[in-house]
Design an enzyme around this catalytic site. Structure first.
Site, PDB file in Angstrom:
ATOM      1  N   HIS A   1      -7.338  -5.046  10.119  1.00 12.89           N
ATOM      2  CA  HIS A   1      -7.103  -4.753   8.700  1.00 12.89           C
ATOM      3  C   HIS A   1      -5.808  -5.393   8.214  1.00 12.89           C
ATOM      4  O   HIS A   1      -4.879  -5.618   8.989  1.00 12.89           O
ATOM      5  CB  HIS A   1      -7.149  -3.245   8.406  1.00 12.89           C
ATOM      6  CG  HIS A   1      -5.976  -2.429   8.847  1.00 12.89           C
ATOM      7  ND1 HIS A   1      -6.095  -1.333   9.682  1.00 12.89           N
ATOM      8  CD2 HIS A   1      -4.664  -2.496   8.530  1.00 12.89           C
ATOM      9  CE1 HIS A   1      -4.907  -0.791   9.860  1.00 12.89           C
ATOM     10  NE2 HIS A   1      -4.017  -1.482   9.179  1.00 12.89           N
TER      11      HIS A   1
ATOM     12  N   GLU B   1      -9.702  -1.960   5.369  1.00 14.65           N
ATOM     13  CA  GLU B   1     -10.350  -1.744   6.654  1.00 14.65           C
ATOM     14  C   GLU B   1     -11.598  -2.628   6.776  1.00 14.65           C
ATOM     15  O   GLU B   1     -12.121  -3.098   5.767  1.00 14.65           O
ATOM     16  CB  GLU B   1     -10.756  -0.274   6.764  1.00 14.65           C
ATOM     17  CG  GLU B   1      -9.590   0.715   6.629  1.00 14.65           C
ATOM     18  CD  GLU B   1      -8.800   0.894   7.919  1.00 14.65           C
ATOM     19  OE1 GLU B   1      -8.778  -0.040   8.758  1.00 14.65           O
ATOM     20  OE2 GLU B   1      -8.195   1.961   8.084  1.00 14.65           O
TER      21      GLU B   1
ATOM     22  N   ASN C   1      -7.620  -3.214  14.227  1.00 10.61           N
ATOM     23  CA  ASN C   1      -9.012  -3.549  13.895  1.00 10.61           C
ATOM     24  C   ASN C   1      -9.099  -4.726  12.928  1.00 10.61           C
ATOM     25  O   ASN C   1     -10.134  -4.964  12.325  1.00 10.61           O
ATOM     26  CB  ASN C   1      -9.735  -2.319  13.326  1.00 10.61           C
ATOM     27  CG  ASN C   1      -9.043  -1.776  12.078  1.00 10.61           C
ATOM     28  OD1 ASN C   1      -8.078  -2.377  11.584  1.00 10.61           O
ATOM     29  ND2 ASN C   1      -9.512  -0.663  11.564  1.00 10.61           N
TER      30      ASN C   1
ATOM     31  N   ASP D   1       0.814  -1.212   0.000  1.00 10.19           N
ATOM     32  CA  ASP D   1       0.000   0.000   0.000  1.00 10.19           C
ATOM     33  C   ASP D   1       0.850   1.265   0.000  1.00 10.19           C
ATOM     34  O   ASP D   1       2.062   1.214   0.220  1.00 10.19           O
ATOM     35  CB  ASP D   1      -0.952   0.002   1.208  1.00 10.19           C
ATOM     36  CG  ASP D   1      -0.291  -0.486   2.500  1.00 10.19           C
ATOM     37  OD1 ASP D   1       0.950  -0.472   2.579  1.00 10.19           O
ATOM     38  OD2 ASP D   1      -1.016  -0.874   3.424  1.00 10.19           O
TER      39      ASP D   1
HETATM   40  C1  GLP Z   1      -0.598  -0.034   8.533  1.00 10.05           C
HETATM   41  C2  GLP Z   1      -0.225  -0.784   7.261  1.00 10.05           C
HETATM   42  C3  GLP Z   1      -0.372  -2.260   7.421  1.00 10.05           C
HETATM   43  C4  GLP Z   1       0.267  -2.691   8.726  1.00 10.05           C
HETATM   44  C5  GLP Z   1      -0.459  -2.091   9.896  1.00 10.05           C
HETATM   45  C6  GLP Z   1       0.170  -2.430  11.225  1.00 10.05           C
HETATM   46  O1  GLP Z   1      -1.840   0.496   8.548  1.00 10.05           O
HETATM   47  N1  GLP Z   1      -0.972  -0.338   6.120  1.00 10.05           N
HETATM   48  O2  GLP Z   1       0.189  -2.911   6.302  1.00 10.05           O
HETATM   49  O3  GLP Z   1       0.240  -4.090   8.830  1.00 10.05           O
HETATM   50  O4  GLP Z   1      -0.492  -0.694   9.762  1.00 10.05           O
HETATM   51  O5  GLP Z   1       1.270  -1.617  11.460  1.00 10.05           O
HETATM   52  P1  GLP Z   1       2.327  -1.861  12.614  1.00 10.05           P
HETATM   53  O6  GLP Z   1       3.162  -2.991  12.165  1.00 10.05           O
HETATM   54  O7  GLP Z   1       3.115  -0.578  12.698  1.00 10.05           O
HETATM   55  O8  GLP Z   1       1.541  -2.139  13.835  1.00 10.05           O
END
Ligand code: GLP
Length: 239
Positions: free
Chosen positions: A137, A142, A135, A67
């Site tokens: 995702h 989402e 959440n 993303d």
């Molecule tokens: C973001 C990314 C995800 C990631 C998630 C968790 O929103 N788009 O790909 O898995 O957050 O992030 P973190 O690893 O910093 O908790």
């Protein structure tokens, strides 16, 4: 799903990293899907160490990423493109021509088609790395009423904005992003998901033990036949 519960982030980074090293050495021209966020950083550090020791080369590896934010220049310090350059790509011998990234500033429909075709042209993604949002995702898909297919432009939820805005100290965090869809993620041949820390425990429980529902996008992984989930003890606490 194969669930592997390890002690801490460092152990997970080494275990997931080892899996990549072995795979790249056996398949030097493989196609890897990478993820951003704090979670995969120990894995990336392990890969950089292995590269520095001469144990792996990324010369033939092709990459896609999950993303990218919209309305943010590609080279902004908070773009996911910059994150990948700083944490992995510029630290190993990856050919920059083999890096493909969603463009958060392009027309979403055109960009979605381009990305789908680019992934297909390279034979699909061999291993897709995933984190998980609080959440549930995955990438930026989402919770919603339906599972998405190819890449699309998403409006980020407040939960995600709250979690990620700590990284934005100069400008407000974008409220939109381009993300690979659930379908594109599910078409990857193998998926590795990493979750660490107690803030992920509820989402991990819903992903593994809950019903398969787009309200917990990660639950769809129950329907993929080659998923390895790495958890630390805190993230696994509610299983
Ligand atoms: C973001 C990314 C995800 C990631 C998630 C968790 O929103 N788009 O790909 O898995 O957050 O992030 P973190 O690893 O910093 O908790």
């Amino acid at each position: 799903m194969e669930i592997r519960i390890l002690k801490n982030e460092a152990e997970i980074g080494a275990a997931a990293g080892k899996l990549y090293v072995d795979y790249i050495n056996a398949n030097p021209d493989c196609v890897l899907g990478f993820a951003t966020g704090a979670t995969p950083v120990p894995t990336y550090n392990f890969l950089v160490d292995e590269y520095n020791k001469g144990n792996v080369s990324f010369k033939g590896v092709k990459t896609f990423n999950l993303d990218e934010y919209c309305d943010l220049p590609k080279n902004h310090k908070n773009s996911y493109f910059t994150f990948m350059q700083e944490n992995l790509f510029s630290r190993v011998d990856l050919n920059q021509n083999n890096v493909d990234f969603l463009d958060g500033n392009a027309d979403p429909e055109t960009e979605s088609k381009r990305y789908a075709e680019a992934i297909k042209a390279k034979g699909g993604i061999d291993i897709q790395l995933l984190g998980i949002g609080r959440n549930g995702h995955i990438a930026f898909n989402e919770p919603s009423d339906k599972f998405t297919d190819e890449a699309w432009k998403v409006t980020l939820t407040q939960s995600t904005i709250d979690a990620n805005s700590i990284y934005f100290d100069d400008i407000p965090m974008p409220h939109y992003a381009m993300t690979m869809g659930i379908g594109s993620i599910m078409r990857s041949k193998k998926i590795i998901l990493i979750a660490t820390g107690s803030s992920k425990a509820e989402a991990v429980k819903n992903m593994i033990k809950g019903e398969v529902t787009p309200q917990c996008p990660a639950s769809v992984l129950q329907q993929h036949d080659d998923v390895v989930v790495f958890l630390d003890e805190a993230a696994a606490a509610l299983l």
